[in-house]
Design an enzyme around this catalytic site. Structure first.
Site, PDB file in Angstrom:
ATOM      1  CE1 TYR A  71      29.445  25.930  82.760  1.00 45.42           C
ATOM      2  CE2 TYR A  71      30.128  28.203  83.048  1.00 45.42           C
ATOM      3  CZ  TYR A  71      29.617  27.199  82.249  1.00 45.42           C
ATOM      4  OH  TYR A  71      29.288  27.462  80.945  1.00 45.42           O
ATOM      5  CE1 TYR A 111      30.870  21.953  79.140  1.00 51.58           C
ATOM      6  CE2 TYR A 111      28.602  22.683  79.001  1.00 51.58           C
ATOM      7  CZ  TYR A 111      29.946  22.975  79.068  1.00 51.58           C
ATOM      8  OH  TYR A 111      30.360  24.284  79.057  1.00 51.58           O
TER       9      TYR A 111
END
Lengths: 391, 133
Positions: free
Chosen positions: A339, A289
């Site tokens: 994203y 992440y």
């Protein structure tokens, strides 16, 4: 197959919608699209899906109503989940436990968001997200913590002051991921960048530059979690879920806090690897992440790819880039590809584990580690994926 | 640079009553004596509910900081707002704006600071910090 291996959880389908600056579609629309694509990818029909876990980003609408939107009948599992950037990993974990327990056979896990609007700056969309103008949240906003960015900036500054980490070292993470993105047709950015480009990009919240920050995307991703037994007869090679864990540090707001120094990855990583029966040395690819470059650096340290405090030097060594010793965020990640919160690392992990990554495919992909991170290091999820069932 | 207008809610009534008087309140655990950040519901040491308030000395040090940059406007330079994570002398942490820094001046970890209060028109008084002279 023994019963245990037969009911071992796998990811059998992956659906990625159009991503990026795709305007005029709602988050719910992207979510439905992603589930349909994932089912099709797996060779399943929607009527085969008997479980649905949903997750929204900043735009609402990806919730229980998705069942109606897709016309799903007689679901045996349905929930909307929220643990911010760790949700995607969490959804897969709960789905894995559900199929292993026999509660459901095929669970769709979906995230979608549509914050981008034409002629609106991406930064403005997230500024103030989740913060009000009253109460304690208002006080935090009044302190200048107007979005996630200044909070991560403070955390990064603490790491820098403690371990000597530099902005140039963070730049190497952005540079490496852009190099990977250049080989990903889905990536929003393809042009290579240099450390100098990173240093010259405008400061958003010191020490973070624009090129330390993720982009903003519209789109949706879904995965189908089922059992190894079921997946054996499906269209795509299964990606086995060998291990998983979560960690939510609950940092106190006082001098005992590890904020910026240690994240939940330090607990979730070893726990997930242990469940998988592998060690950190066995990891071939890491999809981490990366809301900010610093998130990657801290996660690398906490998983144990390098010693605590040496994440900067590790990144600057070129290890993460194509040809390096540890391929990280091989699709470009949230910094350069798309994203979609925890679905960005998870989707690339499935692609790499299957060997479907084309030009950017890494040669060894037996063990793929995936992280999710939410809040400012408040929530962490880890998955260990493999094209092989546990030996 | 001024603080934005922030309104109280039920949970922050006592806190903002105190900032209006020029006093910074933190939580105090009646069971073990530990101090906690003003928004804490539970004692960080013994996890019992914290219901008591205590006046903080108003002094502390910078744990870490950032400077948030605005976009440059028409002919105007980009704004820079320095904020810090402050460790109060009693131990609790607080995010707050940093004042009394010169143009381009930056704080450092361990810098001694002291509280002051700003009251924007129509909003609650907000604690800010400035370097200890």
């Amino acid at each position: 197959m023994t019963t245990d291996t037969a009911r071992g959880p796998v990811i059998a389908g992956l659906g990625i919608t159009e991503t990026g600056k795709v305007y005029g579609r709602s988050a719910a629309d992207f979510a439905a699209d992603a589930v349909r694509r994932a089912a099709d990818d797996a060779g399943l029909t929607l009527s085969d899906i008997d479980g649905l876990l949903t997750s929204s980003g900043v735009m609402p609408g990806v919730g229980l109503s998705l069942q109606t939107e897709l016309g799903l009948r007689d679901l045996r599992l349905l929930s909307e989940m929220q643990a911010y950037g760790s949700t995607a990993g969490g959804m897969v974990q709960y789905a894995a436990m559900a199929v292993r327990a026999g509660m459901a056979e095929a669970v769709a896990c979906v995230f979608a968001d549509a914050p981008l609007k034409e002629k609106t700056s991406a930064g403005a969309l997230y500024s103030g997200a989740g913060l009000g103008t009253s109460g304690w949240m208002g006080l935090t906003a009044a302190a200048g913590m107007i979005s996630a960015t200044p909070q991560y900036a403070v955390a990064a500054r603490r790491h820098m002051d403690t371990y000597g980490t530099t902005s140039e070292q963070l730049a190497h993470i952005a540079v490496a991921q852009r190099a990977w993105a250049g080989m990903n047709p889905r990536a929003q950015f393809h042009d290579p960048i240099t450390v100098e480009d990173h240093q010259a990009s405008r400061l958003i919240a010191e020490p973070l530059h624009l090129l330390d920050c993720c982009l903003v995307s519209n789109g949706g991703v879904a995965v189908i979690v089922t059992t190894a037994e079921r997946a054996a007869h499906l269209r795509k090679p299964p990606v086995h879920l060998l291990g998983w864990a979560q960690a939510h540090p609950g940092y106190p707001m006082n001098r005992d806090s590890d904020l910026g120094l240690v994240s939940g990855a330090a607990q979730a990583g070893p726990a997930a690897l242990k469940m998988a029966g592998v060690t950190i040395e066995d990891v071939d690819v890491a999809e981490l992440y990366d809301c900010y470059t610093f998130t990657v650096l801290l996660t690398l340290e906490d998983y144990g790819f390098c010693a605590k405090g040496e994440g900067g030097a590790f990144a600057a060594s070129g290890a993460l880039a194509p040809g390096g010793s540890l391929p990280v965020n091989t699709g470009g990640g949230q910094l350069s590809s798309y994203y979609l919160w925890g679905m960005t690392p998870l989707s690339e992990a499935v692609i790499q584990a299957r060997g479907e990554a084309g030009e950017r495919q890494v040669s060894r992909h037996d063990v793929v580690l995936v992280s999710g991170n939410g809040g400012c290091f408040a929530h962490h999820s880890t998955l260990v994926l493999s094209p092989h069932a546990r030996a | 640079m001024t603080v934005p207008v922030i309104h109280r809610d039920t949970a922050t009534e006592v806190f903002f009553d105190s900032t209006a008087r020029g006093e910074l309140l933190i939580r105090h655990c009646a069971d073990c004596g530990a101090h906690a950040a003003p928004q804490s519901g539970a004692c960080p040491v013994c996890q019992n509910p914290v219901t008591a308030w205590a006046a903080a000395a108003g002094t502390g040090t910078v744990v870490a900081w950032t400077a948030v940059h605005g976009r440059p406007g028409d002919g105007a330079p980009a704004s820079e707002a320095v904020s810090a994570l402050i460790e109060l002398t009693e131990g609790p942490w607080l995010y707050a704006p940093l004042r009394n820094l010169g143009p381009g001046e930056r704080p450092w970890t361990g810098m001694s600071v002291v509280v002051a209060f700003e009251r924007p028109e129509g909003g609650e008084a907000i604690p800010v910090f400035r370097p200890t002279v």
